[in-house]
Design an enzyme around this catalytic site. Structure first.
Site, short mmCIF file in Angstrom:
data_model
loop_
_atom_site.label_atom_id
_atom_site.label_comp_id
_atom_site.label_asym_id
_atom_site.label_seq_id
_atom_site.Cartn_x
_atom_site.Cartn_y
_atom_site.Cartn_z
N ARG A 1 -26.38 84.94 66.94
CA ARG A 1 -27.64 84.83 66.20
C ARG A 1 -27.40 85.07 64.71
O ARG A 1 -26.67 85.97 64.32
CB ARG A 1 -28.64 85.88 66.72
CG ARG A 1 -29.47 85.38 67.87
CD ARG A 1 -30.28 86.47 68.50
NE ARG A 1 -31.08 87.26 67.57
CZ ARG A 1 -31.91 88.23 67.95
NH1 ARG A 1 -32.05 88.53 69.23
NH2 ARG A 1 -32.61 88.92 67.07
N ARG B 1 -22.38 90.56 69.91
CA ARG B 1 -23.31 89.93 70.86
C ARG B 1 -23.28 88.41 70.72
O ARG B 1 -23.25 87.88 69.63
CB ARG B 1 -24.74 90.44 70.57
CG ARG B 1 -25.81 89.77 71.39
CD ARG B 1 -27.07 90.60 71.45
NE ARG B 1 -27.92 90.46 70.28
CZ ARG B 1 -29.13 91.01 70.18
NH1 ARG B 1 -29.61 91.76 71.15
NH2 ARG B 1 -29.85 90.85 69.08
N LYS C 1 -33.26 96.89 74.47
CA LYS C 1 -34.66 96.87 74.94
C LYS C 1 -35.00 95.55 75.63
O LYS C 1 -35.70 95.55 76.62
CB LYS C 1 -35.64 97.23 73.83
CG LYS C 1 -35.64 96.35 72.61
CD LYS C 1 -36.57 96.93 71.56
CE LYS C 1 -36.65 96.13 70.28
NZ LYS C 1 -35.54 95.27 69.89
N ARG D 1 -31.63 94.89 58.98
CA ARG D 1 -32.55 95.08 60.12
C ARG D 1 -32.63 96.55 60.50
O ARG D 1 -33.69 97.05 60.89
CB ARG D 1 -32.08 94.24 61.32
CG ARG D 1 -32.35 92.76 61.13
CD ARG D 1 -31.65 91.94 62.17
NE ARG D 1 -32.26 92.05 63.48
CZ ARG D 1 -31.63 91.74 64.62
NH1 ARG D 1 -30.36 91.36 64.59
NH2 ARG D 1 -32.26 91.82 65.76
N ARG E 1 -44.00 96.76 65.94
CA ARG E 1 -42.83 97.01 65.11
C ARG E 1 -43.17 97.90 63.91
O ARG E 1 -42.30 98.31 63.17
CB ARG E 1 -42.35 95.70 64.52
CG ARG E 1 -41.23 94.87 65.13
CD ARG E 1 -40.01 95.52 65.56
NE ARG E 1 -38.81 94.74 65.35
CZ ARG E 1 -38.33 93.84 66.20
NH1 ARG E 1 -38.93 93.54 67.30
NH2 ARG E 1 -37.19 93.23 65.92
P1 AMP Z 1 -35.88 90.79 68.09
O1 AMP Z 1 -35.49 89.63 68.95
O2 AMP Z 1 -36.90 91.67 68.73
O3 AMP Z 1 -34.69 91.55 67.56
O4 AMP Z 1 -36.62 90.17 66.81
C1 AMP Z 1 -35.93 89.30 65.93
C2 AMP Z 1 -36.74 89.12 64.66
O5 AMP Z 1 -38.02 88.56 64.97
C3 AMP Z 1 -37.05 90.39 63.90
O6 AMP Z 1 -35.99 90.80 63.06
C4 AMP Z 1 -38.28 89.96 63.11
O7 AMP Z 1 -37.93 89.12 62.04
C5 AMP Z 1 -39.03 89.09 64.12
N1 AMP Z 1 -39.94 89.89 64.95
C6 AMP Z 1 -39.86 90.12 66.29
N2 AMP Z 1 -40.87 90.89 66.71
C7 AMP Z 1 -41.61 91.16 65.60
C8 AMP Z 1 -42.78 91.92 65.36
N3 AMP Z 1 -43.41 92.59 66.35
N4 AMP Z 1 -43.25 91.96 64.09
C9 AMP Z 1 -42.66 91.32 63.09
N5 AMP Z 1 -41.55 90.60 63.24
C10 AMP Z 1 -41.02 90.51 64.48
#
Ligand code: AMP
Length: 211
Positions: A155, A123, A14, A166, A89
């Site tokens: 990461r 990744r 995404k 996750r 989310r």
């Molecule tokens: P992502 O880069 O989108 O995979 O997000 C990495 C991490 O950031 C997630 O596993 C959450 O811990 C936090 N995170 C990102 N977006 C959100 C959101 N909308 N609500 C809550 N936590 C978020």
């Protein structure tokens, strides 16, 4: 103009799709994950609050994230449209978003769990935003970003034990949003297990029909 959400499990691509669409159409990509990671790097209060949740693969509390997005969407660059990547989310965030913005289209990028585990464990990312895959998209020089020359890293939350968690969080909290937006008539299903460029073509085609 279009206000867009890109939904999908971690590793569905995404962020990659949001970046490509943003480059092509000129609307900003608003990635809550990137905003939170930058806050951690900069050592801000927000970063300190978010770090523990992120490292554990948990969602950062809704009120924190809702505030970040509400504040970001009032900027002038969002007037013509925006691409939300990683927000909402959960249903609480979707309801909060309904209170401060309209949404034209929601892409659900579907990828099976087995493929996610492979993608995330392989990744490697760079602070500049570039992403690599150890077998499918390697940098020219091992461990170094082609785009900016910085060191690549794995990461913390892309490591196997956290990926599993996750995915559980995704299925429990984020997946219900698919039906939420389907009922509103804004959902577009996209098969995300294909090549990046083919997925982009599908997304662009749906967007062209919107206008
Ligand atoms: P992502 O880069 O989108 O995979 O997000 C990495 C991490 O950031 C997630 O596993 C959450 O811990 C936090 N995170 C990102 N977006 C959100 C959101 N909308 N609500 C809550 N936590 C978020």
């Amino acid at each position: 103009m279009a206000n867009i959400i890109i939904l999908g499990p971690p590793g569905s691509g995404k962020g990659t799709q949001a970046e490509v669409i943003s480059e092509r159409l000129g609307w900003p990509q608003i990635s809550t994950g990137n905003i939170l990671r930058h806050a951690i790097e900069s050592g801000t209060k927000l970063g300190m609050k978010a770090k523990g949740f992120m490292d554990a693969g948990e969602l950062v509390p809704d009120d924190v994230v809702d505030g970040i997005v509400a504040e970001r969407l009032v900027h002038d660059d969002c007037k013509e449209g925006f691409i939300l990547d990683g927000f909402p989310r959960d249903l609480e965030q979707a309801h909060a978003l309904d209170g401060f913005s309209s949404i034209d289209i929601v892409f659900d990028i579907k990828v099976p769990d087995e493929l996610i585990v492979d993608r995330l464990s392989q990744r490697r990312v760079c602070d500049c935003g570039e992403t690599y895959h150890l077998t499918n998209k390697q940098p020219a020089k091992e461990g170094i970003c082609d785009r900016c020359g910085q060191n690549l890293f794995h990461r913390e939350d892309d490591k196997p034990q956290t990926i599993k968690h996750r995915l559980e969080v995704y299925h429990k909290k984020t997946e219900p949003l698919i039906e939420y937006y389907r009922k509103k008539g804004t959902l577009e299903d996209i098969d995300g297990a294909r090549d990046i460029s083919i997925v982009t073509d599908d997304v662009m085609e749906s967007l062209s029909k919107l206008k």
